[in-house]
Structure formats: structure tokens, C-alpha cells
Design a protein around this motif. Structure first.
Motif, mmCIF file in Angstrom:
data_model
loop_
_atom_site.group_PDB
_atom_site.id
_atom_site.type_symbol
_atom_site.label_atom_id
_atom_site.label_comp_id
_atom_site.label_asym_id
_atom_site.label_seq_id
_atom_site.Cartn_x
_atom_site.Cartn_y
_atom_site.Cartn_z
ATOM 1 N N LEU A 141 -18.740 12.111 95.533
ATOM 2 C CA LEU A 141 -19.131 13.188 94.635
ATOM 3 C C LEU A 141 -18.270 14.416 94.879
ATOM 4 O O LEU A 141 -17.861 15.099 93.932
ATOM 5 C CB LEU A 141 -20.611 13.514 94.823
ATOM 6 N N GLY A 142 -17.983 14.701 96.136
ATOM 7 C CA GLY A 142 -17.137 15.846 96.457
ATOM 8 C C GLY A 142 -15.752 15.740 95.847
ATOM 9 O O GLY A 142 -15.153 16.751 95.452
ATOM 10 N N ALA A 143 -15.247 14.505 95.744
ATOM 11 C CA ALA A 143 -13.910 14.300 95.174
ATOM 12 C C ALA A 143 -13.847 14.687 93.696
ATOM 13 O O ALA A 143 -12.756 14.897 93.157
ATOM 14 C CB ALA A 143 -13.478 12.846 95.360
ATOM 15 N N MET A 144 -14.990 14.804 93.048
ATOM 16 C CA MET A 144 -14.980 15.157 91.627
ATOM 17 C C MET A 144 -14.659 16.627 91.377
ATOM 18 O O MET A 144 -14.568 17.054 90.226
ATOM 19 C CB MET A 144 -16.301 14.769 90.964
ATOM 20 N N MET A 194 -23.752 19.472 91.994
ATOM 21 C CA MET A 194 -22.572 19.407 91.123
ATOM 22 C C MET A 194 -22.801 20.321 89.927
ATOM 23 O O MET A 194 -23.821 20.192 89.242
ATOM 24 C CB MET A 194 -22.333 17.969 90.648
ATOM 25 N N ARG A 195 -21.874 21.234 89.677
ATOM 26 C CA ARG A 195 -22.051 22.186 88.580
ATOM 27 C C ARG A 195 -20.889 22.095 87.596
ATOM 28 O O ARG A 195 -19.723 22.074 87.986
ATOM 29 C CB ARG A 195 -22.144 23.616 89.114
ATOM 30 N N TRP A 196 -21.251 22.020 86.319
ATOM 31 C CA TRP A 196 -20.247 22.087 85.246
ATOM 32 C C TRP A 196 -20.570 23.297 84.378
ATOM 33 O O TRP A 196 -21.651 23.382 83.797
ATOM 34 C CB TRP A 196 -20.245 20.815 84.406
ATOM 35 N N GLY A 205 -12.776 19.436 87.946
ATOM 36 C CA GLY A 205 -13.250 20.734 87.497
ATOM 37 C C GLY A 205 -14.702 21.001 87.827
ATOM 38 O O GLY A 205 -15.219 22.074 87.490
ATOM 39 N N LEU A 206 -15.385 20.053 88.471
ATOM 40 C CA LEU A 206 -16.759 20.274 88.901
ATOM 41 C C LEU A 206 -16.779 21.132 90.164
ATOM 42 O O LEU A 206 -15.927 20.979 91.047
ATOM 43 C CB LEU A 206 -17.460 18.945 89.189
ATOM 44 N N ASP A 207 -17.757 22.009 90.250
ATOM 45 C CA ASP A 207 -18.019 22.748 91.481
ATOM 46 C C ASP A 207 -19.005 21.915 92.287
ATOM 47 O O ASP A 207 -20.145 21.711 91.855
ATOM 48 C CB ASP A 207 -18.595 24.120 91.134
ATOM 49 N N VAL A 208 -18.579 21.400 93.438
ATOM 50 C CA VAL A 208 -19.412 20.491 94.222
ATOM 51 C C VAL A 208 -19.718 21.121 95.581
ATOM 52 O O VAL A 208 -18.820 21.586 96.279
ATOM 53 C CB VAL A 208 -18.725 19.127 94.425
ATOM 54 N N ARG A 253 -19.631 13.339 85.698
ATOM 55 C CA ARG A 253 -18.231 12.929 85.567
ATOM 56 C C ARG A 253 -17.813 12.915 84.097
ATOM 57 O O ARG A 253 -16.735 13.399 83.735
ATOM 58 C CB ARG A 253 -18.033 11.553 86.187
ATOM 59 N N THR A 254 -18.673 12.383 83.248
ATOM 60 C CA THR A 254 -18.379 12.349 81.818
ATOM 61 C C THR A 254 -18.215 13.757 81.254
ATOM 62 O O THR A 254 -17.275 14.035 80.497
ATOM 63 C CB THR A 254 -19.498 11.613 81.066
ATOM 64 N N LEU A 255 -19.124 14.653 81.612
ATOM 65 C CA LEU A 255 -19.059 16.018 81.097
ATOM 66 C C LEU A 255 -17.750 16.693 81.479
ATOM 67 O O LEU A 255 -17.131 17.393 80.668
ATOM 68 C CB LEU A 255 -20.239 16.839 81.629
ATOM 69 N N ALA A 256 -17.330 16.484 82.736
ATOM 70 C CA ALA A 256 -16.075 17.097 83.186
ATOM 71 C C ALA A 256 -14.872 16.495 82.468
ATOM 72 O O ALA A 256 -13.954 17.217 82.056
ATOM 73 C CB ALA A 256 -15.931 16.936 84.701
ATOM 74 N N LEU A 257 -14.877 15.190 82.287
ATOM 75 C CA LEU A 257 -13.736 14.521 81.651
ATOM 76 C C LEU A 257 -13.594 14.901 80.185
ATOM 77 O O LEU A 257 -12.481 15.015 79.671
ATOM 78 C CB LEU A 257 -13.884 13.014 81.786
ATOM 79 N N ARG A 258 -14.716 15.103 79.509
ATOM 80 C CA ARG A 258 -14.625 15.448 78.083
ATOM 81 C C ARG A 258 -14.728 16.961 77.837
ATOM 82 O O ARG A 258 -14.792 17.409 76.698
ATOM 83 C CB ARG A 258 -15.669 14.695 77.266
ATOM 84 N N LYS A 259 -14.770 17.734 78.940
ATOM 85 C CA LYS A 259 -14.799 19.200 78.838
ATOM 86 C C LYS A 259 -15.968 19.670 77.968
ATOM 87 O O LYS A 259 -15.803 20.418 77.012
ATOM 88 C CB LYS A 259 -13.475 19.738 78.282
#
Length: 490
Positions: A195-198, A237-239, A202-205, A289-295
């Protein structure tokens, strides 16, 4: 992690049909005019395609189902798949049509004739989801699926439509990989590291370790993990894709990386499946992960509690009393009712810190939900009709089964304890409902909240329409749609 099969969108080139290898998929509807690609295939096959369309087998096909012609005369390919799909098909039929290709995709790949089809992007998503295979621990995994070329009328437009769907597929795959991993690999440390690797997306982990959890007073969560060598953790994890001051939508997940039942130990038969007891946390991770990838244009926070429930000299006992972060005391009747203890603290922490606009938690929480709903539907419990109905609509639109279950004061009274503010288990009667009532005690009245019990849908022993047997990734698609429809800025 696993990745979606390589898919490219190209302009239609009918001259390439004769030399194409692998398999060719063509979409047909009995009685409707054939596409240009289908007509060319029929000529190359000396009329075999039209003859097959007139057969009893073709007549019995439902939308999205396929009839396969092996080693067709006049072509270099291994097979031609005739897939019933109207040109103006709905989303579910289109994705099932793609899944028919993905299910049989071999190393030589496929050519998909989708020229002029209105649902080409959805077809590609169904194909990618069904082509998934979890093979990292197999010495001989065999040939992996080859690339897929879609022949479409407007490649750029279809690719643009498919881009967020590719992000969705990767989120589903991330969830499946986590659920499929054995517990000796996916420890709490490893889970947190993945999870940290995400943060690279652009995620704040942020990873909270045991000293942090002790300081916060998370006695309910810490009690579950105290018998394990693996340290308990909470990962945030924050988006932040929406307005800076907008309250976030919150997702909370149970992440029990392995559940022996603790001192209330489970029977040996089937215990190997308890590697999936972190399924709720996995779904939260996949959505983030999906939210970050699709902005995504939304503010979303995902918070997961990671623990391992083991029997040990230090393990929590039946009869112990623990104090939650909220301050309520809990009598531990059954150490195998541990997920609700984890969620109690994580739910309260999420509300205290983030004051979410709404909150949904996911957990493989009770065997009772499987007795009630089998493996077709997750149980939905909620204190807010609007949130529950919006989620149910999103789940239906994505073809992910969900059914609302009751809650009420009579069930809540069953949680009364002789020695503490409440007890964590009341036995078999209304097991999934009383578990939800327990969680509801850690939800503030002003917080719209839903609890999703996914014990019956997270891991299946047989193939499903969009996944091989094993982890399904259930919930990633429905929650992503809910966020797009209800929490994303226009």
C-alpha cells in the motif's frame, strides 16, 4: 502484481483476417445484417460462418455467449468465436462478450472484430477481467495470454473510453492479487509495504505502527493481533482530487491477513481459505488504486486495519474485556468474532480524524451472511437510505450482487454484556445482523454509513462470469461507480 492483458485499438483492416493467428472474435446477432468484417470472414471460410449462424447452437446463444469454430478452413487462426451481441447491446452483455474471449485467450492472442460497435470499450474491460490468472507461485505457469488487437471504426475515441476502464481493471487485479496471496507472503508488513508503494501513483499513504495505535487507544484492534508475531498496523490512503476543503468520502476495510479464530480456533477443514480474511482491506486498496490511476475528481480516504489472529500464550482470551478508541468497553465472547473489533477502532478513528461526508466499510465479516445470501450477493447494512440505495444502484449497474439487510433496536439489545458495555458476539441467531449492529455502535449519528459483508463474494470456488475461481475483486467496480456518480466533481 498482475496486469491486464495487452490490448490495442486499431482501424479495421479486413485484409489482415486471413493471416491472423490465435483466435478471431466476431460479434453477430441472428437475423441482423453482418458487419463488413463478418462478411469477409464468411467469404474466407467459404460460407461456414453463415452456416454456423443458422445452427441450433447459435440459436440458443444468449447475449454475450459464444460458439467456437476450431481451425476454420481458409484462415490461419486457431478458432473463430461467434459471439452473440447486438450492435446496441447493454453494458452487461458487452462485458460478458469480452469475457468469452478472455476466458479462452491463449498465448497467440486474439483479433476482435468490433468495427462500429457502440460498446467496444466495455467489451475490452470484460476481456481483461476474465483473462486474469494468479500464477506467481507456480513453477511452471504455462504460456501467458497474448496481446489482443481490437479492430474498431474510431480507435482514438474507443481508447479514450477504455482508459478509465483500464484503471478499473488494474484496481480489480490489485485486489485479487492481495486476496489470492498466501499469508506467509502477505504479512501485515508486506501488505502495508504494497500500500505504501502506491504513493508513486499520487496517493498520500501513512502507516500507523503499534506505538501509534497504543497512543490512540485502539485497544479493540490491538487485542486481536496480540497473539501474532506480525505487528498490527493501520494504513491511511488519501486521494485529494476534489475541492481542497470538501469533506472526503471514506472507505474502511478489515485486513485480517490470516484468521485462525484465535483461542476460539476454527476447525482445520477449510482454514486455508482464511488467507482471504483481509478481503475488505483489499477492496479498499483496489478502489484507491483505481482512483489514483484515473485521476478521479473526488476526495476519498481509505483506511484499513491490518492484523493477524493467532493462538498464542499472549493471545486474547474469551472473557477478556478491551477498551475501544471510542472509550466503550467490549467483552470478548468469541475471539473468532475479531473483524468487528478491528473495524470498531478504525471506523471511529476515520470519523474523528477526517469527518467524512459518508463512509462505507467492507469486511469478510460473517459466515452467517453466506447462509443468508449464498455466494451471489454481499449483505448491505446501513443507517442511511440514500447511501444504501445509491450503492445498490451502482452495484446493479456493474453486475455485482448486493442485497440490503435489516437493522434495528431489537437486534442491538442482543449485544448487552454482563460485565462490559457490550459483547462482541451473540451466537448464531441473526449473526450477520448483530455484527452490523455492533459496528453501528461505532458510527456517529451524523455520519451516513454502510457496512458491506462480503464473506460470500470475495473468494469463489468456481469460475464466475468475469473471474477464474479464487479472488473476484467484488466491490471495486461498484464503489468506483458510486464515487463517480455521487462524490466526483462535475
Amino acid at each position: 502484481m498482475s496486469h491486464p492483458v495487452a490490448i490495442q485499438f486499431r482501424e479495421t483492416d479486413l485484409d489482415a483476417l486471413a493471416s491472423a493467428t490465435g483466435r478471431i472474435a466476431v460479434f453477430v446477432e441472428p437475423g441482423a445484417k453482418l458487419s463488413a468484417g463478418a462478411r469477409r470472414l464468411d467469404r474466407l471460410m467459404r460460407g461456414a460462418l453463415v452456416r454456423a449462424l443458422g445452427s441450433d447452437g447459435a440459436a440458443k446463444l444468449k447475449p454475450g455467449e459464444a460458439l467456437e469454430l476450431g481451425w476454420p478452413t481458409g484462415l490461419a487462426c486457431e478458432a473463430v468465436q461467434l459471439i452473440r451481441l447486438p450492435r446496441r447491446a447493454d453494458v452487461e452483455a458487452a462485458r460478458k462478450a469480452g469475457a468469452a474471449v478472455g476466458r479462452s485467450l491463449g498465448a497467440a492472442g486474439a483479433l476482435v472484430l468490433a468495427e462500429g460497435h457502440s460498446r467496444a470499450a466495455d467489451i475490452s474491460l470484460g476481456l481483461a477481467l476474465r483473462a486474469y490468472d494468479f500464477v506467481p507461485h507456480k513453477t511452471d505457469a504455462g504460456p501467458q495470454p497474448g496481446a489482443v488487437n481490437f479492430m474498431v471504426t474510431d480507435p482514438e475515441a474507443v481508447a479514450a473510453s477504455a482508459r478509465p476502464m483500464a484503471a478499473l481493471a488494474e484496481g480489480v487485479f490489485f485486489t485479487r492479487d492481495l486476496v489470492n496471496e498466501p499469508a506467509n507472503i502477505l504479512t501485515t508488513d508486506d501488505f502495508a509495504a504494497r500500500l505504501g508503494a502506491m504513493h508513486e501513483l499520487g496517493l498520500d499513504v501513512e502507516i500507523l505502527e503499534e506505538p501509534d495505535l497504543i497512543k490512540l487507544g485502539m485497544g479493540a484492534l490491538l487485542g486481536v493481533g496480540q497473539g501474532s508475531e506480525s505487528p498490527s498496523k493501520v494504513v491511511v490512503m488519501r486521494w485529494q482530487g476534489g475541492e481542497a476543503d470538501a469533506a472526503p468520502f471514506a472507505l474502511v476495510g478489515k485486513g485480517v491477513v490470516f484468521d485462525t479464530g484465535g483461542i476460539s480456533i476454527k476447525p482445520a477443514a477449510g482454514m486455508e481459505d482464511m488467507t482471504m480474511d483481509m478481503g475488505g482491506a483489499a477492496v479498499v486498496a483496489g478502489v484507491m488504486r483505481t482512483l489514483a490511476l484515473r485521476k478521479a475528481r473526488a476526495n476519498v480516504v481509505g483506511v484499513v486495519g491490518l492484523v493477524e489472529n493467532m493462538p498464542d500464550g499472549k493471545a486474547q482470551r474469551p472473557g477478556d474485556v478491551v477498551r475501544s478508541m471510542k472509550g466503550d468497553t467490549i467483552e470478548v465472547i468469541n475471539t473468532d468474532a475479531e473483524g468487528r473489533l478491528v473495524l470498531a477502532d478504525v471506523l471511529w478513528y476515520t470519523q474523528e480524524r477526517f469527518k467524512p461526508a459518508a463512509m462505507i466499510n467492507l469486511a469478510t465479516l460473517t459466515g452467517a451472511i453466506i447462509v443468508a445470501l449464498g455466494h451471489e450477493n454481499a449483505g448491505v447494512f446501513s443507517n442511511n437510505d440514500a447511501l444504501a440505495n445509491n450503492f445498490l444502484r451502482a452495484a446493479e449497474a456493474e453486475g455485482e450482487g448486493a442485497w440490503r439487510m435489516p437493522m434495528g433496536e431489537a437486534y442491538d439489545k442482543m449485544l448487552k454484556s454482563r460485565v462490559a458495555d457490550m459483547r462482541n458476539s451473540v451466537g448464531r441467531e441473526a449473526g450477520s445482523v448483530t455484527a452490523a449492529q455492533f459496528l453501528g455502535r461505532f458510527v456517529k449519528p451524523e455520519t451516513p454509513w454502510a457496512h458491506l459483508d462480503i464473506a460470500g463474494v470475495a473468494l469463489l470456488t468456481a469460475d464466475s462470469p468475469f473471474a477464474p475461481k479464487g479472488a473476484t475483486g467484488w466491490g471495486v467496480r461498484a464503489l468506483d461507480r458510486l464515487i463517480r456518480d455521487q462524490f466526483e466533481a462535475g
